[in-house]
Motif scaffolding. Structure first.
Motif, PDB file in Angstrom:
ATOM      1  N   TRP A  59       0.806  -1.216   0.000  1.00 13.68           N
ATOM      2  CA  TRP A  59       0.000   0.000   0.000  1.00 13.68           C
ATOM      3  C   TRP A  59       0.844   1.274   0.000  1.00 13.68           C
ATOM      4  O   TRP A  59       0.306   2.369   0.067  1.00 13.68           O
ATOM      5  CB  TRP A  59      -0.920   0.007   1.227  1.00 13.68           C
ATOM      6  CG  TRP A  59      -2.126  -0.869   1.062  1.00 13.68           C
ATOM      7  CD1 TRP A  59      -2.291  -1.883   0.157  1.00 13.68           C
ATOM      8  CD2 TRP A  59      -3.336  -0.805   1.822  1.00 13.68           C
ATOM      9  NE1 TRP A  59      -3.519  -2.463   0.312  1.00 13.68           N
ATOM     10  CE2 TRP A  59      -4.195  -1.818   1.320  1.00 13.68           C
ATOM     11  CE3 TRP A  59      -3.783  -0.007   2.856  1.00 13.68           C
ATOM     12  CZ2 TRP A  59      -5.459  -2.045   1.825  1.00 13.68           C
ATOM     13  CZ3 TRP A  59      -5.053  -0.231   3.371  1.00 13.68           C
ATOM     14  CH2 TRP A  59      -5.884  -1.241   2.861  1.00 13.68           C
ATOM     15  N   TYR A  61       2.571   3.046  -2.188  1.00 12.32           N
ATOM     16  CA  TYR A  61       2.389   4.076  -3.217  1.00 12.32           C
ATOM     17  C   TYR A  61       1.017   4.736  -3.133  1.00 12.32           C
ATOM     18  O   TYR A  61       0.873   5.919  -3.424  1.00 12.32           O
ATOM     19  CB  TYR A  61       2.623   3.475  -4.606  1.00 12.32           C
ATOM     20  CG  TYR A  61       4.094   3.368  -4.927  1.00 12.32           C
ATOM     21  CD1 TYR A  61       4.793   4.441  -5.473  1.00 12.32           C
ATOM     22  CD2 TYR A  61       4.799   2.202  -4.644  1.00 12.32           C
ATOM     23  CE1 TYR A  61       6.146   4.347  -5.743  1.00 12.32           C
ATOM     24  CE2 TYR A  61       6.166   2.096  -4.905  1.00 12.32           C
ATOM     25  CZ  TYR A  61       6.825   3.180  -5.453  1.00 12.32           C
ATOM     26  OH  TYR A  61       8.165   3.098  -5.704  1.00 12.32           O
ATOM     27  N   GLY A  62       0.016   3.965  -2.725  1.00 14.03           N
ATOM     28  CA  GLY A  62      -1.305   4.569  -2.523  1.00 14.03           C
ATOM     29  C   GLY A  62      -1.272   5.584  -1.400  1.00 14.03           C
ATOM     30  O   GLY A  62      -1.806   6.693  -1.523  1.00 14.03           O
ATOM     31  N   LEU A 157       4.744   2.945  -9.999  1.00 10.05           N
ATOM     32  CA  LEU A 157       3.346   2.696  -9.605  1.00 10.05           C
ATOM     33  C   LEU A 157       2.819   1.377 -10.169  1.00 10.05           C
ATOM     34  O   LEU A 157       1.906   0.780  -9.611  1.00 10.05           O
ATOM     35  CB  LEU A 157       2.446   3.843 -10.071  1.00 10.05           C
ATOM     36  CG  LEU A 157       2.581   5.176  -9.340  1.00 10.05           C
ATOM     37  CD1 LEU A 157       1.684   6.217  -9.985  1.00 10.05           C
ATOM     38  CD2 LEU A 157       2.227   5.034  -7.871  1.00 10.05           C
ATOM     39  N   SER A 161      -0.750  -2.097  -5.664  1.00 13.60           N
ATOM     40  CA  SER A 161      -2.191  -1.958  -5.442  1.00 13.60           C
ATOM     41  C   SER A 161      -2.454  -1.159  -4.174  1.00 13.60           C
ATOM     42  O   SER A 161      -1.566  -0.968  -3.336  1.00 13.60           O
ATOM     43  CB  SER A 161      -2.848  -3.338  -5.339  1.00 13.60           C
ATOM     44  OG  SER A 161      -2.320  -4.046  -4.230  1.00 13.60           O
ATOM     45  N   PHE A 162      -3.701  -0.695  -4.053  1.00 14.85           N
ATOM     46  CA  PHE A 162      -4.138   0.031  -2.859  1.00 14.85           C
ATOM     47  C   PHE A 162      -5.623  -0.264  -2.681  1.00 14.85           C
ATOM     48  O   PHE A 162      -6.397  -0.125  -3.637  1.00 14.85           O
ATOM     49  CB  PHE A 162      -3.895   1.524  -3.013  1.00 14.85           C
ATOM     50  CG  PHE A 162      -4.242   2.327  -1.789  1.00 14.85           C
ATOM     51  CD1 PHE A 162      -3.498   2.223  -0.625  1.00 14.85           C
ATOM     52  CD2 PHE A 162      -5.335   3.185  -1.798  1.00 14.85           C
ATOM     53  CE1 PHE A 162      -3.814   2.956   0.505  1.00 14.85           C
ATOM     54  CE2 PHE A 162      -5.664   3.937  -0.673  1.00 14.85           C
ATOM     55  CZ  PHE A 162      -4.893   3.815   0.484  1.00 14.85           C
ATOM     56  N   LEU A 167      -2.993   0.566  -8.860  1.00 17.61           N
ATOM     57  CA  LEU A 167      -2.820   2.003  -9.076  1.00 17.61           C
ATOM     58  C   LEU A 167      -2.616   2.349 -10.546  1.00 17.61           C
ATOM     59  O   LEU A 167      -3.027   3.420 -11.002  1.00 17.61           O
ATOM     60  CB  LEU A 167      -1.632   2.515  -8.254  1.00 17.61           C
ATOM     61  CG  LEU A 167      -1.838   2.534  -6.734  1.00 17.61           C
ATOM     62  CD1 LEU A 167      -0.526   2.772  -6.028  1.00 17.61           C
ATOM     63  CD2 LEU A 167      -2.858   3.600  -6.343  1.00 17.61           C
ATOM     64  N   ALA A 222      -4.876   5.569  -9.898  1.00 17.14           N
ATOM     65  CA  ALA A 222      -4.110   6.528  -9.094  1.00 17.14           C
ATOM     66  C   ALA A 222      -4.616   7.949  -9.293  1.00 17.14           C
ATOM     67  O   ALA A 222      -4.598   8.761  -8.356  1.00 17.14           O
ATOM     68  CB  ALA A 222      -2.626   6.458  -9.451  1.00 17.14           C
ATOM     69  N   LEU A 225      -7.946   8.608  -7.420  1.00 14.65           N
ATOM     70  CA  LEU A 225      -7.592   8.629  -5.998  1.00 14.65           C
ATOM     71  C   LEU A 225      -7.072  10.014  -5.609  1.00 14.65           C
ATOM     72  O   LEU A 225      -7.466  10.573  -4.578  1.00 14.65           O
ATOM     73  CB  LEU A 225      -6.530   7.571  -5.705  1.00 14.65           C
ATOM     74  CG  LEU A 225      -5.947   7.569  -4.279  1.00 14.65           C
ATOM     75  CD1 LEU A 225      -7.036   7.244  -3.252  1.00 14.65           C
ATOM     76  CD2 LEU A 225      -4.794   6.574  -4.184  1.00 14.65           C
TER      77      LEU A 225
END
Length: 265
Positions: A59, A61-62, A157, A161-162, A167, A222, A225
């Motif tokens: 998580w 990068y999210g 990225l 995932s997030f 992403l 991404a 988000l």
């Protein structure tokens, strides 16, 4: 005068957007050349990567996108407060401005020149500068557009995932685009609350969320988000970040509107 300022800003934003469009599919690295990459895109991409490395895990990068979005919004907060002050002052003079429009309703050149002169005098009386309201937009747009490019062009990225989405891929359940559209609508609704009826604003209130949903459904997750976090920040800012001057302007504007309504009755 205001139309000229808005036209100038629109042209500058178009030029800024086109400056980066040709490279939107090219990964950004420390070797990327050009002022756009060196000043805006790569530093933001580097910051996303560095913050993601702090968290480790899937998580990272999210969370990095959320944190960088909040950092950027906080950095430009003084500009947004200044823009909000300008908006509140414009609301305050609307009753007097409408009287001037009625007084100089004729469209001949001489009458319109007199209207422009009195309009400028009215704005000077309330210490309103059209550039004050537009300057924050002019300054923040290259930063926000640079962050958009950083998200789209950061290779790291990919494969991360997030929550329920990748992403670098589209949201498989179409949840993020819907949330992005809803938060965009709410953000605009709160920002324009208390302003005089304006057909153009009313149209944009519905058109912009639809456009956001459409674009968000076509781009990596991404990006929506980032939009969602930015919209939520703006909504919270509108609700809770008040300066004494803004509070006073709001009270004065509300009192003026009530007096105007009472006179019409």
């Amino acid at each position: 005068m205001k139309k000229k300022v808005l036209l100038l800003i629109s042209l500058l934003l178009i030029v800024t957007f086109l400056a980066g469009c040709s490279e939107i599919n090219q990964p950004v690295t420390s070797e990327s050349e050009g002022i756009w990459n060196e000043i805006f895109v790569y530093p933001l991409s580097w910051l996303i990567i560095k913050i993601a490395n702090i968290f480790h895990g899937n998580w990272g990068y999210g969370l990095a996108i959320i944190i960088v979005t909040i950092l950027i919004r906080t950095a430009i907060l003084p500009l947004m407060v200044k823009q909000l002050k300008s908006s509140k002052r414009m609301q305050l003079i609307q009753p007097e401005l409408q009287k001037l429009k009625q007084k100089y309703a004729s469209k001949d050149a001489v009458t319109q020149q007199k209207f422009q002169q009195e309009q400028i005098a009215l704005m000077q009386k309330y210490d309103i500068n059209p550039l004050t309201g537009c300057l924050p937009i002019l300054i923040q747009m290259p930063i926000l557009l640079g962050f958009y490019h950083a998200i789209m062009r950061t290779e790291e990225l990919k494969g991360n995932s997030f929550l329920w989405f990748e992403l670098a891929d589209k949201d498989p359940y179409f949840i993020l685009p819907i949330i992005a559209g809803i938060t965009t609508f709410l953000q605009q609704k709160f920002m324009t609350k208390g302003q005089p009826a304006n057909p153009q604003l009313a149209i944009m209130l519905w058109v912009m969320p639809v456009m956001i949903v459409f674009v968000a459904s076509m781009t990596p997750a991404a990006l929506p988000l980032y939009w969602i976090v930015g919209n939520i920040y703006s909504i919270v800012q509108t609700f809770f970040i008040k300066t004494p001057e803004i509070a006073e302007l709001e009270q004065t504007s509300t009192a003026t509107s009530k007096r105007s309504g009472g006179k019409k009755k």
